[in-house]
Enzyme design. Structure first.
Site, short mmCIF file in Angstrom:
data_model
loop_
_atom_site.label_atom_id
_atom_site.label_comp_id
_atom_site.label_asym_id
_atom_site.label_seq_id
_atom_site.Cartn_x
_atom_site.Cartn_y
_atom_site.Cartn_z
N CYS A 162 39.97 29.46 -18.54
CA CYS A 162 38.85 28.81 -17.83
C CYS A 162 37.53 28.90 -18.59
O CYS A 162 36.55 28.25 -18.22
CB CYS A 162 38.72 29.39 -16.44
SG CYS A 162 40.27 29.31 -15.52
N HIS A 219 31.79 28.56 -13.38
CA HIS A 219 33.19 28.15 -13.25
C HIS A 219 33.57 28.22 -11.78
O HIS A 219 33.23 29.18 -11.08
CB HIS A 219 34.06 29.10 -14.09
CG HIS A 219 35.52 28.96 -13.84
ND1 HIS A 219 36.15 27.74 -13.77
CD2 HIS A 219 36.48 29.90 -13.61
CE1 HIS A 219 37.43 27.93 -13.51
NE2 HIS A 219 37.66 29.22 -13.41
N ASN A 275 40.18 25.35 -8.33
CA ASN A 275 39.91 25.82 -9.70
C ASN A 275 40.62 24.92 -10.70
O ASN A 275 41.85 24.94 -10.79
CB ASN A 275 40.41 27.27 -9.81
CG ASN A 275 40.22 27.87 -11.20
OD1 ASN A 275 39.92 27.16 -12.15
ND2 ASN A 275 40.41 29.17 -11.30
N1 ACO Z 1 47.31 32.53 2.92
C1 ACO Z 1 47.40 33.50 3.83
N2 ACO Z 1 47.43 34.80 3.51
C2 ACO Z 1 47.36 35.12 2.21
C3 ACO Z 1 47.27 34.15 1.18
C4 ACO Z 1 47.26 32.80 1.60
N3 ACO Z 1 47.16 31.78 0.71
N4 ACO Z 1 47.21 34.76 0.00
C5 ACO Z 1 47.26 36.09 0.25
N5 ACO Z 1 47.35 36.30 1.58
C6 ACO Z 1 47.44 37.57 2.31
C7 ACO Z 1 47.96 38.69 1.45
O1 ACO Z 1 49.37 38.71 1.45
C8 ACO Z 1 47.37 39.90 2.17
O2 ACO Z 1 48.15 40.19 3.28
P1 ACO Z 1 48.46 41.72 3.70
O3 ACO Z 1 47.10 42.30 4.02
O4 ACO Z 1 49.36 41.57 4.88
O5 ACO Z 1 49.09 42.35 2.50
C9 ACO Z 1 46.03 39.39 2.70
O6 ACO Z 1 46.12 37.96 2.69
C10 ACO Z 1 44.85 39.82 1.86
O7 ACO Z 1 45.13 39.54 0.50
P2 ACO Z 1 44.15 39.94 -0.63
O8 ACO Z 1 44.82 39.74 -1.96
O9 ACO Z 1 43.55 41.28 -0.31
O10 ACO Z 1 43.03 38.84 -0.44
P3 ACO Z 1 41.63 38.77 -1.13
O11 ACO Z 1 40.59 38.83 -0.10
O12 ACO Z 1 41.53 39.68 -2.30
O13 ACO Z 1 41.62 37.27 -1.69
C11 ACO Z 1 41.97 35.94 -3.68
C12 ACO Z 1 42.61 36.88 -2.65
C13 ACO Z 1 41.45 34.71 -2.98
C14 ACO Z 1 43.04 35.55 -4.70
C15 ACO Z 1 40.80 36.66 -4.38
O14 ACO Z 1 41.20 37.94 -4.80
C16 ACO Z 1 40.28 35.88 -5.55
O15 ACO Z 1 39.80 34.77 -5.42
N6 ACO Z 1 40.28 36.48 -6.74
C17 ACO Z 1 39.78 35.83 -7.93
C18 ACO Z 1 40.79 34.93 -8.50
C19 ACO Z 1 40.22 34.07 -9.59
O16 ACO Z 1 39.03 33.89 -9.71
N7 ACO Z 1 41.12 33.51 -10.38
C20 ACO Z 1 40.77 32.57 -11.35
C21 ACO Z 1 40.61 33.14 -12.69
S1 ACO Z 1 40.35 31.91 -13.85
C22 ACO Z 1 41.70 31.67 -14.81
O17 ACO Z 1 41.65 31.93 -15.96
C23 ACO Z 1 42.96 31.14 -14.27
#
Ligand code: ACO
Length: 332
Positions: A114, A254, A284
């Site tokens: 990214c 980004h 994204n």
């Molecule tokens: N729908 C419903 N529930 C979900 C989903 C979904 N799509 N995804 C995860 N959950 C659940 C999990 O299983 C978890 O359940 P549990 O508590 O029963 O175990 C709960 O939701 C909480 O999950 P977390 O992983 O703690 O959620 P978090 O608040 O951390 O959000 C997210 C996750 C959105 C992925 C966040 O961490 C994030 O955006 N991180 C950054 C990612 C990013 O920027 N990536 C791009 C990088 S750029 C590149 O190079 C590709």
């Protein structure tokens, strides 16, 4: 004397097919509410049928070239920031070259995920400043929807397909549009986001299991890394530019997660009306997200040209690229 660089044109293209959060509930245990509140995303565009990242890259490039008013034959370098390519070779840059008729351009692809657009700008700048090229086309395009595990709700809801392109050339009025640029990498954090390419050993050496090419991401670690490290990296780049944060008109981050964007806005004390975001409509789109955000914001009137802006990308590697730029009237 240092050769001044002009950002001459920016363009973007997304595929027509749109998938909403509600659509995703048909194949995943998820909800519009979960995705919206955790990420800000409402929908994303995805490739379908025979569409390809190269094809949308060509469209984005053609729009950037049209805006820049340059002759396509004047392009002497094409850099494609393409992590999920149609082919390992020929490169995406070569395929774009053939389609647009930029017959005088050297071509290669880079992998900076990214951060690819900003890495591409850094390389373009070095080529122009060293008189190795006069006009460079940077194309950022990926077919990420084809490399997602659509059963992994923690990663697949976050991404969409799109392409962005930028033309950089020697400035004709002495104004240098890239005021400062800073590229960073922390390879020891490579496990945060990975896309393994399943290679196969010779069957005489060992039997092989079928494995697919999927994005694997530790979202929590990426999130923590970005909100902890990125603000300091941005401040460093702004300091290098000789400007003050308050002198800069817009922040274009980004588009990975709305909560990350809001955290940056708060930490850098930027007025939210000057922080450019369209993650709700595209999710994204990897290296394409910054050019898509700029062009959309200009066309909708949210971003007024001419202006100064911070563009900042981060992604797998981990890589980070930040630049302080001037954006001229008529480029988007
Ligand atoms: N729908 C419903 N529930 C979900 C989903 C979904 N799509 N995804 C995860 N959950 C659940 C999990 O299983 C978890 O359940 P549990 O508590 O029963 O175990 C709960 O939701 C909480 O999950 P977390 O992983 O703690 O959620 P978090 O608040 O951390 O959000 C997210 C996750 C959105 C992925 C966040 O961490 C994030 O955006 N991180 C950054 C990612 C990013 O920027 N990536 C791009 C990088 S750029 C590149 O190079 C590709």
């Amino acid at each position: 004397m240092s050769i001044p660089i002009k950002i001459a044109g920016i363009g973007f293209q997304v595929p027509e097919t749109v998938i909403t959060n509600d659509d995703l509930t048909k194949i995943l245990d998820t909800s519009d509410e979960w995705i919206k509140t955790r990420t800000g995303i409402e929908k994303r565009h995805v490739l379908s049928g025979n569409e390809s990242a190269v094809q949308i890259g060509i469209e984005a490039a053609s729009k950037a070239i049209e805006k820049s008013n340059i002759d396509v034959k004047a392009i002497d370098l094409i850099i494609a920031a393409a992590s999920v390519e149609t082919h390992a070779y020929p490169s995406t840059a070569c395929e774009v070259q053939a389609a647009i008729g930029a017959e005088n351009a050297a071509c290669f692809d880079i992998t900076a995920a990214c951060s690819g657009l900003i890495y591409g700008m850094g390389i373009a700048r070095a080529f122009i400043k060293s008189e190795s090229a006069k006009t460079v086309l940077v194309v950022a395009t990926d077919a990420i929807s084809r490399c997602l595990d659509w059963t992994d709700r923690a990663s697949c809801v976050l991404f969409g397909d799109g392409a962005g392109a930028m033309v950089l050339t020697v400035s004709d009025d002495n104004q240098d549009d890239i005021i400062a640029i800073d590229l960073k990498a922390e390879g020891h954090l490579g496990n945060f986001i990975k896309m393994p390419i399943p290679g196969k050993n010779c069957p005489l050496v060992q039997p092989n299991d079928e494995e697919k090419m999927y994005v694997k991401m530790d979202g929590k670690e990426v999130y923590k890394y970005v909100v902890t490290k990125l603000p300091g990296y941005i401040e460093e780049c702004v300091q290098k530019s000789g400007l003050k944060m308050s002198d800069i008109d817009y922040l274009v981050p980004h588009q990975a997660n709305m909560r990350i964007i809001e955290a940056l806005e708060k930490r850098l004390d930027f007025d939210s009306s000057h922080v450019i975001s369209n993650i709700q409509d595209y999710a994204n789109t990897s290296a394409a997200s910054i050019p898509i955000a700029i062009v959309e914001a200009v066309q909708s009137g949210k971003m007024k040209l001419p202006c100064s802006a911070i563009l900042t990308g981060f992604g797998a590697g981990m890589t980070v690229g930040t630049t302080v730029v001037r954006l001229r009237e008529g480029i988007a």
